[in-house]
Design a protein around this motif. Structure first.
Motif, PDB file in Angstrom:
ATOM      1  N   UNK A  66       0.841  -1.199   0.000  1.00 19.12           N
ATOM      2  CA  UNK A  66       0.000   0.000   0.000  1.00 19.12           C
ATOM      3  C   UNK A  66       0.876   1.249   0.000  1.00 19.12           C
ATOM      4  N   UNK A  67       0.469   2.245  -0.808  1.00 17.91           N
ATOM      5  CA  UNK A  67       1.239   3.485  -0.886  1.00 17.91           C
ATOM      6  C   UNK A  67       0.649   4.543   0.037  1.00 17.91           C
ATOM      7  N   UNK A  68       1.521   5.145   0.851  1.00 17.07           N
ATOM      8  CA  UNK A  68       1.125   6.229   1.742  1.00 17.07           C
ATOM      9  C   UNK A  68       2.191   7.319   1.667  1.00 17.07           C
ATOM     10  N   UNK A  69       1.778   8.502   1.234  1.00 22.00           N
ATOM     11  CA  UNK A  69       2.711   9.630   1.134  1.00 22.00           C
ATOM     12  C   UNK A  69       3.972   9.270   0.351  1.00 22.00           C
ATOM     13  N   UNK A  70       3.769   8.711  -0.844  1.00 20.93           N
ATOM     14  CA  UNK A  70       4.843   8.367  -1.775  1.00 20.93           C
ATOM     15  C   UNK A  70       5.743   7.213  -1.295  1.00 20.93           C
ATOM     16  N   UNK A  71       5.367   6.589  -0.192  1.00 20.18           N
ATOM     17  CA  UNK A  71       6.144   5.457   0.323  1.00 20.18           C
ATOM     18  C   UNK A  71       5.282   4.202   0.300  1.00 20.18           C
ATOM     19  N   UNK A  72       5.865   3.098  -0.151  1.00 20.97           N
ATOM     20  CA  UNK A  72       5.140   1.829  -0.166  1.00 20.97           C
ATOM     21  C   UNK A  72       5.397   1.069   1.138  1.00 20.97           C
ATOM     22  N   UNK A  73       4.307   0.537   1.697  1.00 24.97           N
ATOM     23  CA  UNK A  73       4.377  -0.273   2.921  1.00 24.97           C
ATOM     24  C   UNK A  73       3.850  -1.668   2.600  1.00 24.97           C
ATOM     25  N   UNK A  74       4.525  -2.669   3.134  1.00 22.20           N
ATOM     26  CA  UNK A  74       4.160  -4.050   2.848  1.00 22.20           C
ATOM     27  C   UNK A  74       3.806  -4.798   4.135  1.00 22.20           C
ATOM     28  N   UNK A  75       2.803  -5.665   4.043  1.00 20.02           N
ATOM     29  CA  UNK A  75       2.463  -6.521   5.179  1.00 20.02           C
ATOM     30  C   UNK A  75       1.790  -7.802   4.691  1.00 20.02           C
ATOM     31  N   UNK A  76       1.805  -8.810   5.561  1.00 25.25           N
ATOM     32  CA  UNK A  76       1.129 -10.071   5.259  1.00 25.25           C
ATOM     33  C   UNK A  76      -0.322  -9.963   5.720  1.00 25.25           C
ATOM     34  N   UNK A  77      -1.250 -10.273   4.814  1.00 28.77           N
ATOM     35  CA  UNK A  77      -2.671 -10.200   5.149  1.00 28.77           C
ATOM     36  C   UNK A  77      -3.154 -11.499   5.769  1.00 28.77           C
ATOM     37  N   UNK A  78      -3.815 -12.320   4.987  1.00 31.61           N
ATOM     38  CA  UNK A  78      -4.319 -13.599   5.500  1.00 31.61           C
ATOM     39  C   UNK A  78      -3.169 -14.536   5.840  1.00 31.61           C
ATOM     40  N   UNK A  79      -3.263 -15.154   7.013  1.00 30.33           N
ATOM     41  CA  UNK A  79      -2.248 -16.101   7.465  1.00 30.33           C
ATOM     42  C   UNK A  79      -2.872 -17.490   7.617  1.00 30.33           C
ATOM     43  N   UNK A  80      -2.004 -18.444   7.934  1.00 25.89           N
ATOM     44  CA  UNK A  80      -2.486 -19.810   8.151  1.00 25.89           C
ATOM     45  C   UNK A  80      -3.475 -19.848   9.309  1.00 25.89           C
ATOM     46  N   UNK A  81      -3.202 -19.040  10.361  1.00 24.69           N
ATOM     47  CA  UNK A  81      -4.104 -18.932  11.506  1.00 24.69           C
ATOM     48  C   UNK A  81      -4.396 -17.469  11.779  1.00 24.69           C
ATOM     49  N   UNK A  82      -5.663 -17.150  12.029  1.00 25.06           N
ATOM     50  CA  UNK A  82      -6.017 -15.808  12.464  1.00 25.06           C
ATOM     51  C   UNK A  82      -5.669 -15.662  13.943  1.00 25.06           C
ATOM     52  N   UNK A  83      -5.514 -14.411  14.385  1.00 26.62           N
ATOM     53  CA  UNK A  83      -5.149 -14.160  15.778  1.00 26.62           C
ATOM     54  C   UNK A  83      -6.179 -14.767  16.729  1.00 26.62           C
ATOM     55  N   UNK A  84      -7.457 -14.650  16.389  1.00 29.29           N
ATOM     56  CA  UNK A  84      -8.521 -15.205  17.241  1.00 29.29           C
ATOM     57  C   UNK A  84      -8.383 -16.721  17.364  1.00 29.29           C
ATOM     58  N   UNK A  85      -7.960 -17.376  16.268  1.00 31.45           N
ATOM     59  CA  UNK A  85      -7.777 -18.830  16.296  1.00 31.45           C
ATOM     60  C   UNK A  85      -6.585 -19.210  17.176  1.00 31.45           C
ATOM     61  N   UNK A  86      -5.519 -18.423  17.103  1.00 33.90           N
ATOM     62  CA  UNK A  86      -4.340 -18.680  17.936  1.00 33.90           C
ATOM     63  C   UNK A  86      -4.671 -18.498  19.411  1.00 33.90           C
ATOM     64  N   UNK A  87      -5.481 -17.491  19.720  1.00 38.65           N
ATOM     65  CA  UNK A  87      -5.899 -17.265  21.109  1.00 38.65           C
ATOM     66  C   UNK A  87      -6.709 -18.459  21.614  1.00 38.65           C
ATOM     67  N   UNK A  88      -7.533 -19.004  20.739  1.00 38.26           N
ATOM     68  CA  UNK A  88      -8.332 -20.177  21.098  1.00 38.26           C
ATOM     69  C   UNK A  88      -7.429 -21.373  21.392  1.00 38.26           C
ATOM     70  N   UNK A  89      -6.388 -21.557  20.584  1.00 41.89           N
ATOM     71  CA  UNK A  89      -5.445 -22.650  20.812  1.00 41.89           C
ATOM     72  C   UNK A  89      -4.689 -22.460  22.125  1.00 41.89           C
ATOM     73  N   UNK A  90      -4.274 -21.228  22.403  1.00 44.35           N
ATOM     74  CA  UNK A  90      -3.570 -20.929  23.656  1.00 44.35           C
ATOM     75  C   UNK A  90      -4.480 -21.206  24.847  1.00 44.35           C
ATOM     76  N   UNK A  91      -5.740 -20.783  24.741  1.00 44.36           N
ATOM     77  CA  UNK A  91      -6.696 -21.028  25.825  1.00 44.36           C
ATOM     78  C   UNK A  91      -6.862 -22.524  26.072  1.00 44.36           C
ATOM     79  N   UNK A  92      -6.908 -23.302  24.992  1.00 41.67           N
ATOM     80  CA  UNK A  92      -7.090 -24.751  25.119  1.00 41.67           C
ATOM     81  C   UNK A  92      -5.891 -25.393  25.814  1.00 41.67           C
ATOM     82  N   UNK A  93      -4.700 -24.951  25.456  1.00 38.72           N
ATOM     83  CA  UNK A  93      -3.489 -25.484  26.091  1.00 38.72           C
ATOM     84  C   UNK A  93      -3.469 -25.122  27.569  1.00 38.72           C
TER      85      UNK A  93
END
Length: 329
Positions: A66-93
């Motif tokens: 994504x471009x913001x003020x003439x600078x491009x920024x990069x990030x990973x969108x969809x991952x193998x696990x969403x944060x909510x799913x990881x929290x659920x796994x942590x809670x289970x452990x």
């Protein structure tokens, strides 16, 4: 520009940087990517990184620019696990009594590896393993693995079974003799892991706490009891057991005040037949293992619950109440 010693690993480290340093709310610029690669002794020009990111997109990574003020920024969108799913796994452990505190922390650390370093901090903030009641049997992982191996190869297992004594020491049951059981399933109930198996000598289905099993070995004997598990329903079995305590299985008629409808459905499932007896009460007929734990469950509900039949179970409840009276009155 001289090439670094890890140049052949550029694509791998680029993926690592993007996964660790970016997420939906954190991005990274091209100069920051180049600097991060240099930290791994890798040199790179913008053009080659653009090509590498395109290769990673083809591989399946959701890299967003994504471009913001003439600078491009990069990030990973969809991952193998969403944060909510990881929290659920942590809670289970965290909630699992059958996993030791040490193994819980090791597992949670691995789960954090599926998140960015920023999301990992959110997971860490909700970790409360130290003060939870946990098993002290460090062999639990290997027990589960051996049981799965026995089920997969269709053989019986043998093991020793223990309980804790007043000195907080392991005390082997049956004088330390080995149990020989045909394993058919594993289930998680009341925060504990259980083996469901067939005892050929007693000719019945039994269950055992996996964290209380010692010296599990696979035998060369083929499993028995298949006919008992052809129509076996784990959910139905778990509903009959209260805290996985054994007891004689019987059809019991219970009467409740209407306010306990939710409690009954939570315990016996939505398919339980509810019969209204008057404007304020209803009855159900359920198959349960009549144990002290079951009687305690009914008592805990107070005045709004009552065992109606059969008479043998009503009589057992009377004796339980008399026993409690002797202790507390």
């Amino acid at each position: 520009m001289a090439k670094g010693t890890n140049q052949k690993l550029k694509l791998v480290y680029l993926m690592k940087i993007l996964l660790e340093k970016t997420d939906e709310t954190h991005s990274i610029t091209m100069p920051e990517i180049i600097s991060s690669l240099e930290a791994y002794d890798i040199t790179a020009e913008r053009k080659s990184i653009y090509a590498d990111m395109e290769a990673l997109r083809t591989y399946g990574m959701d890299i967003i620019g994504e471009q913001k003020n003439k600078t491009y920024y990069y990030h990973v969108g969809n991952r193998q696990f969403e944060l909510a799913e990881l929290k659920l796994l942590v809670d289970s452990v965290q909630a699992s009594k059958f996993i030791t505190a040490k193994k819980s922390n090791e597992l949670i650390k691995k789960i954090e590896g599926f998140a960015s370093k920023y999301e990992a901090k959110q997971l860490q903030r909700q970790v409360f393993v130290t003060e939870r009641i946990k098993t002290m049997n460090e062999t639990i992982y290997y027990n589960v693995d051996k049981i799965h191996a026995a089920i997969g190869t269709n053989v019986k297992i043998k093991f020793q079974y223990f309980q804790w004594n007043v000195d907080k020491k392991m005390e082997l049951r049956h004088g330390g003799e080995f149990y020989y059981i045909s394993p058919w399933a594993l289930t998680w109930d009341d925060e504990n892991y259980y083996l469901i198996g067939f005892d050929s000598e007693a000719n019945i289905i039994k269950h055992y706490r996996v964290d209380k099993m010692l010296k599990i070995e696979l035998t060369e004997d083929k499993r028995e009891g298949k006919e008992h598990f052809t129509q076996f329903d784990m959910a139905v079995y778990a509903k009959k057991m209260f805290g996985m305590f054994d007891g004689e299985e019987q059809t019991v008629k219970l009467e409740f005040e209407n306010r306990f409808a939710g409690v009954v459905i939570d315990r016996f499932g939505k398919n339980v037949t509810v019969i209204k007896t008057d404007e304020e009460h209803f009855t159900v007929n359920v198959n349960v293992a009549v144990s002290g734990q079951f009687l305690a469950w009914v008592i805990a509900l107070g005045d709004g619950s009552k065992i109606v039949g059969p008479e043998s179970v009503v009589s057992r409840m009377r004796k339980e109440i008399e026993r409690l009276n002797r202790i507390y009155l």
